[in-house]
Design an enzyme around this catalytic site. Structure first.
Site, PDB file in Angstrom:
ATOM      1  N   LYS A  80       2.083   6.692   1.143  1.00 11.88           N
ATOM      2  CA  LYS A  80       1.698   7.137  -0.191  1.00 11.88           C
ATOM      3  C   LYS A  80       0.320   7.803  -0.188  1.00 11.88           C
ATOM      4  O   LYS A  80       0.070   8.729  -0.971  1.00 11.88           O
ATOM      5  CB  LYS A  80       1.733   5.965  -1.169  1.00 11.88           C
ATOM      6  CG  LYS A  80       3.155   5.467  -1.451  1.00 11.88           C
ATOM      7  CD  LYS A  80       4.041   6.604  -1.962  1.00 11.88           C
ATOM      8  CE  LYS A  80       5.426   6.173  -2.348  1.00 11.88           C
ATOM      9  NZ  LYS A  80       6.261   7.286  -2.862  1.00 11.88           N
ATOM     10  N   SER A 114       3.393   9.137  -6.080  1.00 11.03           N
ATOM     11  CA  SER A 114       2.805   8.331  -5.019  1.00 11.03           C
ATOM     12  C   SER A 114       2.780   6.876  -5.497  1.00 11.03           C
ATOM     13  O   SER A 114       3.778   6.378  -6.015  1.00 11.03           O
ATOM     14  CB  SER A 114       1.402   8.868  -4.694  1.00 11.03           C
ATOM     15  OG  SER A 114       0.746   8.076  -3.739  1.00 11.03           O
ATOM     16  N   TYR A 166       3.547   1.354   4.084  1.00  5.08           N
ATOM     17  CA  TYR A 166       3.865   1.910   2.769  1.00  5.08           C
ATOM     18  C   TYR A 166       2.647   2.614   2.172  1.00  5.08           C
ATOM     19  O   TYR A 166       2.741   3.750   1.690  1.00  5.08           O
ATOM     20  CB  TYR A 166       4.350   0.812   1.830  1.00  5.08           C
ATOM     21  CG  TYR A 166       4.591   1.306   0.422  1.00  5.08           C
ATOM     22  CD1 TYR A 166       5.654   2.157   0.143  1.00  5.08           C
ATOM     23  CD2 TYR A 166       3.745   0.932  -0.629  1.00  5.08           C
ATOM     24  CE1 TYR A 166       5.881   2.629  -1.152  1.00  5.08           C
ATOM     25  CE2 TYR A 166       3.960   1.396  -1.914  1.00  5.08           C
ATOM     26  CZ  TYR A 166       5.029   2.249  -2.162  1.00  5.08           C
ATOM     27  OH  TYR A 166       5.232   2.720  -3.433  1.00  5.08           O
TER      28      TYR A 166
END
Length: 280
Positions: free
Chosen positions: A154, A136, A150
């Site tokens: 993650k 991650s 983004y």
């Protein structure tokens, strides 16, 4: 039959994935490695052999992932460690990124990870052992201005791993989410990052944040070779953690976020507790 561990690593043609595969092969491990382009794998790591299987895979295509996992099992006879490393950075405010750009990021960063897990688990369950390591980012815990999508991808990977660890523990399978800070790869290069095609002037803070991160390219504090060694050590631990942060910057950002969260919990405790049914 060989007893050396069998690893399946996605996103292996560059960055942390490449460093990991190189380290694994140097240790004599058997590795199936995936990339969107077979040629880039073979050029960097060599052709298929008894210990190495390069695979061209579209991680967003479930059938393609199943083919790759089955090919690895057929080639090596099983799986021991699965590393979902593939992913890319996407910057921009939610308003600036199109639906297609946003969904593409989730397809690779999130659904690609899920696809691999889905098809690896039957083999790991049959063996009664295995370790799934999902890469991650510290952005999952402590996001930065201009990286909302983004960070969201993650964060999905991080929470997915936390619950996955609970779901598969009874089968002897372990799961860990690795959350790195900045490592000296091409992740922050202008060619690697996906940025808005039509940026809006209103988001000056977002532009400034992107400029700062682009300037960090080549100056990140993390060593990919050391990160690779840390991941191998993680897989050797008899009781591995569910979370592993990599890099001093990741630790600092996580601690700052924890401190801020604790302050908010304390400041708003009264309102939080006011929503229950009255005792009488």
């Amino acid at each position: 039959m060989s007893t050396t561990p069998i690893w399946f690593v996605t996103g292996a043609s560059q960055g942390l994935g490449l460093a990991l595969v190189q380290h694994l092969l140097s240790l004599g491990y058997r590795v199936a490695a995936t990339s969107r382009r077979l040629g880039s794998l073979e050029q960097t790591l060599g052709p298929a052999s008894a210990d190495f299987l390069p695979l061209q895979v579209d991680l967003a295509a479930d059938h393609d992932v199943r083919r790759a996992v089955d090919a690895a099992v057929a080639h090596f006879g099983g799986l021991d460690v699965v590393v979902n490393n593939a992913g890319y950075g996407i910057g921009g405010s939610v308003e600036e990124l199109t639906d297609a750009e946003t969904r593409a990021a989730f397809d690779v960063n999130v659904f690609g990870t899920i696809n691999v897990i889905r098809h690896a688990l039957p083999h790991l369950r049959a063996a009664g052992a295995g370790h799934i390591i999902n890469v991650s980012s510290i952005a999952a815990r402590a996001g930065a201005t201009g990286w909302a999508i983004y960070g969201a991808t993650k964060a999905a990977v991080s929470v997915l791993t936390e619950v996955l660890a609970q779901d598969v523990a009874a089968f002897g399978i372990r799961a860990t989410v690795v959350e790195p800070g900045g490592f000296r790869t091409n992740f922050l290069s202008a060619d690697s990052l996906a940025l808005p095609q039509q940026p809006l002037d209103a988001y000056a803070d977002v532009r400034a944040s992107h400029a700062r991160y682009l300037q960090l390219h080549g100056q990140q504090g993390g060593d990919p070779a050391k990160a690779a060694a840390a991941i191998v050590q993680l897989a050797q631990e008899p009781n591995p953690p569910v979370h592993l942060l990599l890099g001093q910057d990741a630790l600092n950002r996580a601690q700052t976020k924890l401190d801020a969260l604790q302050q908010e919990l304390n400041a708003w405790r009264g309102l939080s507790e006011s929503t229950g049914f009255d005792a009488h």
